[in-house]
Each structure stands twice: as C-alpha cells, then as structure tokens.
Scaffold this active site. Structure first.
Site: not given
Length: 797
Positions: A411, A519
C-alpha cells in the site's frame, strides 16, 4: 583446532536495562542490578498500557533499552573467525563487542551479522556484547512493533576458509516427477594466511541423513579472495514439496582442506515447481489450485513481538484446520523460525519487505483515522538503507521452498498518503473515510505517484540480483492509478488490496497480467470473485489472527480483524471460512437472540453458547460444507435444511432456525447422502464451579526456551464451559519454570501483561509457561474467589 563450524545459541543469560546509559557499549559497566532476561525479549509488553502512547502500536511504550551478554570462547578456537548474528532488533540498534563499536541497523525487521574476530578474547577472558535499542518514536508504524532484541541471536565460529554467510543458494532449475536437478550455488571465502586447494563436496540427503546423491569439486582459492561455484545433483524420482505433503531434503555442503573437514553447512530445501499464469492462475507441480491465504502480523498478544517457534506452530496448526494453504507476511520480513515452520508444515509464502518507502504514511495515534496523524517511520532510513535491507531479506530467505514470491511493498500507493496524481482530482482510499476533504484533493505540492514506478523498478532490480527464480510483487492499494503510472507494470505479478471489483475489467485490459488478492475481506462475495474466476490466483484474508495495534481507539488496543483472537480461540468467521475452504466434512452452530439487531454489517453477532432467558426466541445458524444439517434440541429434531436450498449471503449460507429457548443440549448434525458425518453441540451452562486447566504438552525440555500452552477455563458442576464467566484468576508457579505471559483475547482488557493475574474472557484464557535450564516438576496454580482452585503439573526433563 580444525573441524566443523560452531553455531551457538546466544538467547540465554542476557542482562537488560530500561533507559539510556552514559557509557555507550563500555565493557566495564557494573550490570549487577540489571534484569536477567532470555531472548527473544520485548520490553514493551512488560509495561502498562497508556493512552499517552499510540493507538497504532497498541498503546504500549517505546523508548531506549540496553542489553549485555557475557560469553567465553575456548582457547583452542583462536585463529577462527567469529560472528555475532541477530535475526531482528526493533529498532535503531547499535552493537559493541568488548567496548568496540560494530555498527547500527535502523530497520527493525532486518537480520544482520558482525565479524567480531578482531575484538574477542580466547581462553578464560570474558567477552561482552552490548546492544542499544532506540525505539524512539512509538507512533512509527501502523501496527504494533515491539521493542528490543525480539528475535534469536546466535554466534558462529568458522575456519578462516569457510562458506560465506548466506553462501549456499539451492535451486531446482529442472523438475519432473521422474527427475530433479538440484543446484547449489556455493560461495567460499579465504580469510586465512595462504592460498589453498579446497575440495567442495555437495550431498543431497533425506531428513534421516541418508545420502541420496553427491558430487565433489576441487578449487584453488587465493588468500583474501572468494570463489563461487555451482554443483548440480540429479535426483531420480523426487518426492515433491506441496502444502499437502511438505517433503524436505537436506543439501549438505562441505569443505575439505588436505582431506580434513573444515566447514559444513546444511541447507533445508524442497523440490517443487510452480506457475503463475494470467489465464489459469496458480499451479504447483502441475496441479492447479487457489491460494487460500491469510495475512499475519508478527506479535502474539502478551508475548509481544518475542514469539517462540512453538507458539507459531500452534497457530499454524489452526490455519491448516481452516483450510489455509498460503500466508502473506504482513508487512515485513518475518522471523526465520516462522519460515522454517512454513517449510515443514506446508504453507505457500509471500515474503514482504516494506510498508513504507521514501514517502511517509499517516500513523494513527489517537484511534484509527483520528486526526491529526503523526509522521515517523522507516521513510527516514529508506533512501540509505533500502538496498541493504531488501538484499538481506532475499539472501536470508531464498532457500525456503515455501516462498513463492517477494513483495517489495504494501500500500505504498495509498491515495494522498502521501502520493497523488493530477489524473485524479479527488482520491479516497479504503481506510480514510474520516480524512478531511482537503486532504483527498490533488495537491501538486505533494509527491507525484509516478515516482513509485521509479522506486519499484529499482527494488525489483535489487531482488533479482540475488534471486531470479521467484516473481516480484507488491500489494496495491490504488491500482486504478498504479496501472497508469507504471508501478503495476514494474511487477511480475500484481496484488490487489480490497479491489475485487476491478478483477474482471483488469483481466481484459491487461491480458498478460497475473492478478491475485493480496489483502481481502472475509465475506463470501470476496471469495466468489476468486473461486469463480480462473484468472485470479487466490486471496489473502485480513487477518488470520488478531494482533496488537491498528486499534480503533482507547480502550481498544487490538485489531479484531482475525479469524482467531489473541489466544488462538476460533471466532465464528473461522468456521465460515472453514466451510468454504475445507473439504473434510464440518458443521458449526452459533446462536443469537432474534430480537437483537445486527450491529455490524460484517458480523451477525452470533456466538457459540446456549444460555438465554426463558422467553427468548433464538436464531440458530449453521456453517457447513455438508449437503444438509439437522438441528436437535434435547434430542428432539427441529428439522433439516439443505445447503442447496439456502441463499448464499456475505456471511455464508442463510441456514438458520428460529427456536424458542429451552435449556439443555443443542446439536447440529451434518449429513451427506442422508448419513450423519459430523456434529457440533452447545450446552446450557450454569455458574462457574471450578477452574479446569490443560496443557498441550506433558513435559518441557530444560533448555531455558521450551514452551507449554496451558488453556484455562471456568466450568460449571457438569463440566460445561461457563461462557459468561469473567473471573479474575491469580497464578503462581513453582519449580523450574516461569510464566511467560497470560492472554485472554479481550481487546479492551488493560490489565498490564506483566501481571500474574487476569480475568477470563468468554470463560477462558491462555498461560504460556517457559522452562528454565533445571530439571524437576513444574506446578502451575490457579486461584480465584468463589470458584474451586486448580493446579497442573509438568515435568522438566
């Protein structure tokens, strides 16, 4: 003396001082009043929770700590090379040997080693290793980090002519079911006094050390030089490594000088091949399969970041039970012993390097998304240290057959945190619902997201300098933008975080891209995107088990995202996932007062107990992979429901019965072809009558490091769990053992982890016992008011 290398465990008998020292690394410090500790050690979980600390790191402290270890080296080792090896220190470590400064390592997750040969003394003299740990900024992470020497430390003693650190790299360049080529790339160093002819011998052995195939080569190595050579061994009829059968071999590398053995390194390896294809997804040994993955952080509740191998083994057994075959190490290189377990137990691994590059992320410190954030973290050290840190990860871990990909980041493309781009005037991420509107807008004064592609290409290059056998990936938070900046194109395979809705479109737009869910949420719809699409390799659920930090706000100090709580107790989501992933027949029943509304969209609020008031109407839910479930109350059938007739919702099949409460036994029976194949029951329980304790082992080895898990619960007069018991239990231990920690899994329990008492949560808690170096009988006593006490005995042998 010449002979094999010596690798010594250095975890015992350290001295620890909380706070700074005016004489950095000085050997002559009087440490008689320092605390004696065993590694791995995390001082932060020994101190109280405080609202003054950061919610992101679990309201536990950082600060400064000092460690010292005194050790001896036999006189006949003089002339050898001596190295001190650390598997991880959080963070900003500095190390001295006998007052001589060796160096520093800012990143708390990197392994590192120092040559202490010039500074040690052989014979009767004592040697001292001193380590300063400076976890100065407690809000330096988005999750709990721990503080201290929280992983193993070893000492290595080798001949001046020896195999280098990370000096054996085992690959399988050609594998079929009939024959495998097992290649060892060996690096030999000559730090001695003369040029030598060295015989390099490689053998492939099974775990019983039967030699299966061998090869020898003689090389000349000059003083002060290094030699790299490849030795390939052909193995007929190899047994292939897989999650269902994780067969391991030993690749043994030996050095001989004039016929005398001078060094030996055993490298555990597995033989397998796999393929990641944009059309067919993931295949292992020509068997197509889905990655049924879980993300994990590195702590274990009351133990903090200092997690012994046996604790991870207990957790991984439960991951197997749920049907998991893959683990994503989130978001940092893990402990070596955890990767060893993944090899041994059969888990496919994504090994991840960083959560942050040169751009600092928001660090929540007053609760998740509560402004203003703080801005500490690895970004301060990334420009100078990233190459060394990612190199260390790859070199240390590349022999693990479990690892199928290297992840360079998680991220880092998070919208406006801090990167942005003019193609998106407003950008909203998956976790910034409370971010002020102005911070969601494009700002030309912020870093441009195109920079991420430049860094990604550099990191990929660093990885492939040391391993070209595995793909490089990253977990993208904002693929909508990273597809345009070139960041996604820099990767071999691309992970999408919570972006399932993009799978179908991106599979068409980028037909050569391998996509997987790096994720994901735990709902059925997220799994359906994977199960029903051949293009998608798999998913990694957030998360396998609860973890400290990333907390919503005081007094909650834990992320409750796990399939299990901090004790390893299974939640309802565990059984939902088991019904989707596991082939072995299973059924699990839960209950909920019909008149109590669902609070959260991700959770029905159903729980595993059968205790309600006499007028309640209770909804009973069943989670199963069987064809049908029949429900019984006190042996009376309440009817069967077929799975095929149920609507599939986000929380599983809507298999439910509304039942007027009647005390007794509630039982769900799973059936296939109308035959009962499994069952689950709940019993009405009374008030707590006594404590019941059970251990996962009958004895502990007196190594000073062996671990027992003692499960403690409050039961009624009939032996049933008293689900609502929240009794405070006091513990005392006698004999050659110590209480390492007490965990109940309650995310809002602020009792300090250093306490030797704790209240039960849903009637249970868990005690970790660690052996000492003495033999004898260990007795753990549990005492609480109003309930009969209990004790359990373990032998230390």
């Amino acid at each position: 003396m010449r002979g094999n290398r010596i690798k010594k465990n250095m975890n015992l008998d350290w001295k620890f001082h909380r706070g700074d020292s005016p004489f950095p690394g000085y050997k002559g410090i009087d440490d008689s009043d320092w605390l004696q500790v065993t590694l791995p050690h995390d001082w932060s979980v020994g101190e109280p929770f405080s609202k003054e600390h950061a919610s992101g790191t679990g309201y536990l402290p950082g600060g400064v700590g000092w460690y010292r270890k005194t050790f001896q080296l036999d006189e006949d080792l003089e002339g050898k090379k001596v190295y001190i090896n650390f598997d991880g220190v959080y963070n900003n470590s500095q190390v001295w040997c006998n007052s001589y400064y060796l160096g520093k390592r800012p990143y708390g997750y990197s392994a590192f080693s120092y040559d202490i040969t010039p500074f040690v003394q052989f014979g009767k003299s004592d040697n001292v290793i001193s380590v300063k740990v400076d976890h100065k900024d407690i809000a330096d992470s988005r999750w709990f980090t721990g503080a201290g020497i929280y992983r193993d430390v070893t000492l290595t003693v080798v001949d001046p002519i020896h195999i280098g650190r990370h000096g054996v790299f085992v690959t399988t360049p050609s594998v079929t079911t009939d024959m495998a080529v097992v290649n060892g790339q060996v690096t030999v160093l000559n730090e001695g006094e003369y040029t030598s002819e060295i015989e390099v011998k490689s053998q492939l052995l099974d775990l019983d050390e039967h030699v299966l195939v061998s090869k020898s080569t003689t090389v000349s190595i000059e003083l002060g030089s290094r030699v790299e050579l490849n030795q390939s061994l052909n193995l007929d009829n190899p047994v292939l490594w897989s999650p269902d059968y994780p067969k391991l071999y030993i690749f043994r590398t030996e050095l001989f000088n004039q016929g005398q053995l001078i060094d030996r390194v055993d490298t555990t390896t597995g033989i397998r091949w796999y393929n990641l294809d944009p059309k067919t997804g993931f295949s292992l040994n020509d068997v197509n399969m889905k990655l049924k993955g879980l993300c994990i952080h590195h702590d274990a509740g009351c133990l903090g970041a200092a997690v012994p191998k046996k604790v991870w083994k207990r957790r991984l057994k439960k991951f197997k039970e749920v049907g998991c075959n893959a683990i994503r190490m989130s978001h940092n290189p893990p402990a070596t012993n955890l990767l060893d377990l993944c090899d041994e137990m059969g888990f496919l691994v994504m090994d991840e390097a960083f959560d942050e590059w040169e751009g600092v992320k928001n660090k929540w410190w007053k609760g998740h998304n509560v402004y203003p954030p703080k801005h500490y973290g690895y970004y301060e050290d990334f420009p100078e240290w990233h190459e060394r840190d990612i190199k260390e990860m790859v070199l240390r871990d590349r022999n693990h057959p479990s690892i199928i990909a290297w992840s360079i980041g998680n991220e880092v493309d998070y919208p406006n945190d801090p990167y942005c781009h003019p193609s998106f005037k407003s950008m909203t991420g998956n976790n910034d619902k409370n971010k002020p509107a102005v911070e969601r807008q494009y700002d030309p004064n912020k870093p441009n997201a195109e920079r991420l592609a430049v860094i990604a290409r550099k990191l990929v290059k660093h990885v492939k300098a040391y391993d070209t056998t595995r793909p490089v990936t990253a977990a993208l938070a904002f693929p909508e933008l990273s597809n345009h900046t070139g960041y996604a194109d820099a990767l071999d395979i691309v992970g999408y975080n919570y972006k399932e809705h993009l799978y179908e479109k991106d599979c068409i737009e980028y037909p050569n891209r391998v996509i997987y869910g790096s994720e994901n949420g735990k709902h059925v719809k997220e799994w359906a995107y994977v199960k029903d699409n051949d293009h998608i390799c798999g998913q990694f659920l957030w998360t396998g088990i609860d973890f400290l930090g990333e907390a919503q706000g005081w007094p909650i100090r834990v992320s409750e995202a796990g399939l299990m709580d901090l004790t390893g107790r299974e939640k309802t989501s565990f059984y939902l996932r088991k019904s989707l992933w596991q082939e072995k027949p299973m059924v699990y029943i839960t209950t909920k007062d019909k008149n109590v509304e669902q609070v959260n969209w991700w959770d029905r609020g159903d729980v595993p107990h059968w205790n309600y008031n006499e007028k309640a109407v209770v909804t009973v839910f069943a989670y199963t992979n069987c064809e049908e479930v029949e429900l019984f109350l006190n042996d009376k059938s309440l009817g069967s429901i077929k799975l095929s007739e149920c609507e599939l919702g986000n929380l599983g099949y809507e298999m439910a019965w509304d039942v007027p409460f009647d005390p007794g036994r509630l039982k769900g029976v799973g059936k296939i072809d109308q035959e009962s194949v499994c069952e689950c029951e709940l019993n009405t329980s009374g008030e707590g009558d006594r404590i019941k304790m059970s251990s996962d082992v009958e004895y502990l080895e007196s190594t000073g490091e062996d671990i027992a898990h003692v499960e403690v619960k409050i039961i009624d007069v009939n032996g049933q769990l008293s689900y609502f018991a929240n009794d405070i239990i006091k513990f005392d231990i006698e004999g050659p053992g110590e209480i390492l920690g007490i965990e109940n899994g309650d995310p809002s329990d602020l009792e300090p982890y250093s306490s030797k008492e704790r209240k039960t949560y849903n009637g249970k808690l868990l005690v970790y016992i660690r052996s000492t170096c003495e033999k004898g009988k260990i007795r753990l006593k549990a005492i609480t008011e109003g309930v009969n006490s209990e004790q359990i005995d373990l032998d230390a042998i």
